[in-house]
Scaffold this motif. Sequence first.
Motif, short mmCIF file in Angstrom:
data_model
loop_
_atom_site.label_atom_id
_atom_site.label_comp_id
_atom_site.label_asym_id
_atom_site.label_seq_id
_atom_site.Cartn_x
_atom_site.Cartn_y
_atom_site.Cartn_z
N LEU A 270 0.73 -1.20 -0.07
CA LEU A 270 -0.01 -0.09 0.04
C LEU A 270 0.66 1.19 0.11
N ASP A 271 1.79 1.21 0.74
CA ASP A 271 2.86 2.15 0.86
C ASP A 271 3.57 2.64 -0.56
N GLU A 272 4.01 1.47 -1.07
CA GLU A 272 4.65 1.50 -2.53
C GLU A 272 3.77 1.72 -3.48
N LEU A 273 2.65 1.71 -3.52
CA LEU A 273 1.66 1.94 -4.50
C LEU A 273 1.83 3.27 -5.14
N GLU A 274 2.10 3.17 -6.63
CA GLU A 274 2.16 4.60 -7.19
C GLU A 274 1.06 5.26 -7.25
N ALA A 275 1.24 6.51 -7.07
CA ALA A 275 -0.13 7.29 -7.27
C ALA A 275 -0.18 8.29 -8.29
N PRO A 276 -1.33 8.61 -8.75
CA PRO A 276 -2.83 8.26 -8.14
C PRO A 276 -3.35 7.06 -8.70
N ALA A 277 -3.78 6.40 -7.96
CA ALA A 277 -4.38 5.03 -8.16
C ALA A 277 -5.78 4.85 -7.85
N VAL A 278 -6.74 3.88 -8.23
CA VAL A 278 -7.93 3.58 -8.08
C VAL A 278 -7.84 1.89 -7.21
N LEU A 279 -7.87 1.98 -6.18
CA LEU A 279 -7.43 0.52 -5.68
C LEU A 279 -8.84 0.09 -4.78
N ASP A 280 -9.24 -1.07 -5.12
CA ASP A 280 -10.19 -1.97 -4.61
C ASP A 280 -9.43 -3.04 -3.98
N LEU A 281 -9.78 -2.90 -2.69
CA LEU A 281 -8.88 -3.77 -1.64
C LEU A 281 -9.96 -4.84 -0.94
N ARG A 282 -10.01 -6.09 -1.02
CA ARG A 282 -10.78 -7.04 0.29
C ARG A 282 -9.69 -7.65 0.92
N LEU A 283 -9.96 -7.78 2.39
CA LEU A 283 -9.23 -8.50 3.05
C LEU A 283 -10.12 -9.47 4.01
N THR A 284 -9.60 -10.45 4.02
CA THR A 284 -10.25 -11.98 4.92
C THR A 284 -9.07 -12.37 5.60
N GLY A 285 -9.52 -13.14 6.65
CA GLY A 285 -8.78 -13.65 7.62
C GLY A 285 -9.05 -13.20 8.96
N GLU A 286 -7.89 -12.73 9.86
CA GLU A 286 -8.08 -12.19 11.22
C GLU A 286 -6.87 -11.27 11.55
N VAL A 287 -7.16 -10.31 12.35
CA VAL A 287 -6.27 -9.26 12.82
C VAL A 287 -6.46 -9.00 14.07
N ASP A 288 -5.30 -8.56 15.02
CA ASP A 288 -5.64 -8.20 16.35
C ASP A 288 -5.80 -6.75 16.40
N LEU A 289 -6.00 -6.18 17.70
CA LEU A 289 -6.04 -4.77 17.90
C LEU A 289 -5.17 -3.71 17.22
N ALA A 290 -3.79 -4.12 17.72
CA ALA A 290 -2.84 -3.16 17.20
C ALA A 290 -2.78 -3.36 15.36
N GLY A 291 -3.05 -4.51 14.85
CA GLY A 291 -2.93 -4.61 13.38
C GLY A 291 -3.97 -3.74 12.84
N GLU A 292 -5.41 -3.96 13.49
CA GLU A 292 -6.41 -3.13 12.98
C GLU A 292 -6.07 -1.55 13.06
N ARG A 293 -5.48 -1.10 14.12
CA ARG A 293 -5.16 0.31 14.21
C ARG A 293 -4.16 1.05 13.00
N ARG A 294 -3.14 -0.20 12.97
CA ARG A 294 -2.38 0.12 11.80
C ARG A 294 -2.96 0.08 10.54
N LEU A 295 -3.92 -0.71 10.20
CA LEU A 295 -4.46 -0.89 8.83
C LEU A 295 -5.33 0.45 8.70
N LEU A 296 -6.12 0.72 9.89
CA LEU A 296 -6.93 2.04 9.74
C LEU A 296 -6.03 3.40 9.45
N GLN A 297 -4.85 3.32 9.87
CA GLN A 297 -4.03 4.49 9.80
C GLN A 297 -3.38 4.54 8.34
#
Length: 391
Positions: A270-297
């Motif tokens: 996500l950080d390396e994706l060249e701008a400007p882009a149109v991104l459609d991201l679908r995530l499955t699986g599981e994440v803990d609270l710290a991971g959730e916060r990092r993802l949202l940021q």
Amino acid sequence: MPRFLHTADWQIGRYYSRFDNDDAVALAEARYTAIERLAQLAVDEQCDAVVVAGDVFDAQTVSDRTIRRVFNALAAFEGPWVMLPGNHDAALAESVWTRAQRLGAVPGNVHLALAPGVVELPEQAMVVLAAPLTQRHTHSDLTEAFDQWQTAPGLIRVGLAHGSVQGVLAEGIDSANPIAPDRVERARLDYLALGDWHGVKQINPRTWYSGTPEPERFRNNDAGVALVVDISGPGTEPIVTPHRIGQFEWVQWREHLSVPTDLDQVLTRLDELEAPAVLDLRLTGEVDLAGERRLLQALSVAEAKHRSVQCDRSGLSLQPTDDDIAALNADGYLGDVITELREQQASDDGARALPARDALALLTGLLMDRSGANASAADGNGTRVSGEQPS
């Protein structure tokens, strides 16, 4: 030696209903910008002509303003443009093309191929054999007429059509508007410029799809390109050079998170994706609270960087660890609520699982914010922060 630009599938008037209004407007506007880029490319590459292989407009019902804007966007290139009706803008008895003519919007250097025939461009040492669609779908090969059409000797023969090369493209799209795969040989064409497939595709050395100049779908088919074609003389093999035209890259990711390093990899991409882009991201699986916060940021940062970021997290289970729960000080009733939400989140019933996930994210987020606020208040009341030296 004729040099011409091959483009198609502008789809002007397309609206992007799946996006927020601001993004939808910007994506639609990018299609006009693509026309201006095409015109400038034709100037920069010293092209003799531009051929447009159908679907200039996305629908017959576009506004008069849209029609005028399309033809205004051609202004930079003053050489001949040859435009072919496709399945979205077929040359009906009453069509977007007849409206354009009544409006007086069509410049003198634009040739509208509204009927089958030959467009002669002797100053450019070429002729264009045009097979316009006069209805949205046909079941006969309109390019078959090319075989019989005679043209002046010494001129490059360029076929212009919109449809599906039989037996070559993906199964399921070969049913309407068919084109024979050996048409260039049968019709003695030096080049066959095609539209309908929205990515660049070479059928054979003389037969190409240019694709749409501005991507509009999440497909890995090399959209956003125009083709510059050089032919040194009748019978010689063309030299085809793709040029990147598109403003926005459309990217679709499907990622499953099982371990923390999976999230690390997603955030790095996500950080390396060249701008400007149109991104459609679908995530499955599981994440803990710290991971959730990092993802949202990271998503928040990406949303400000790119044209559009859409992330479906409905299949991503929020799984606070025991340490997460302990850090929240969520004992007693709150602890029971968190436990119940975690159980509901694991339910096979989507009507229960998704709201439970959202509620769990909201509750734990509030608790984390409260813990942070309490810690800040304590620090302000004389509790020394770790590492701080007393005065």
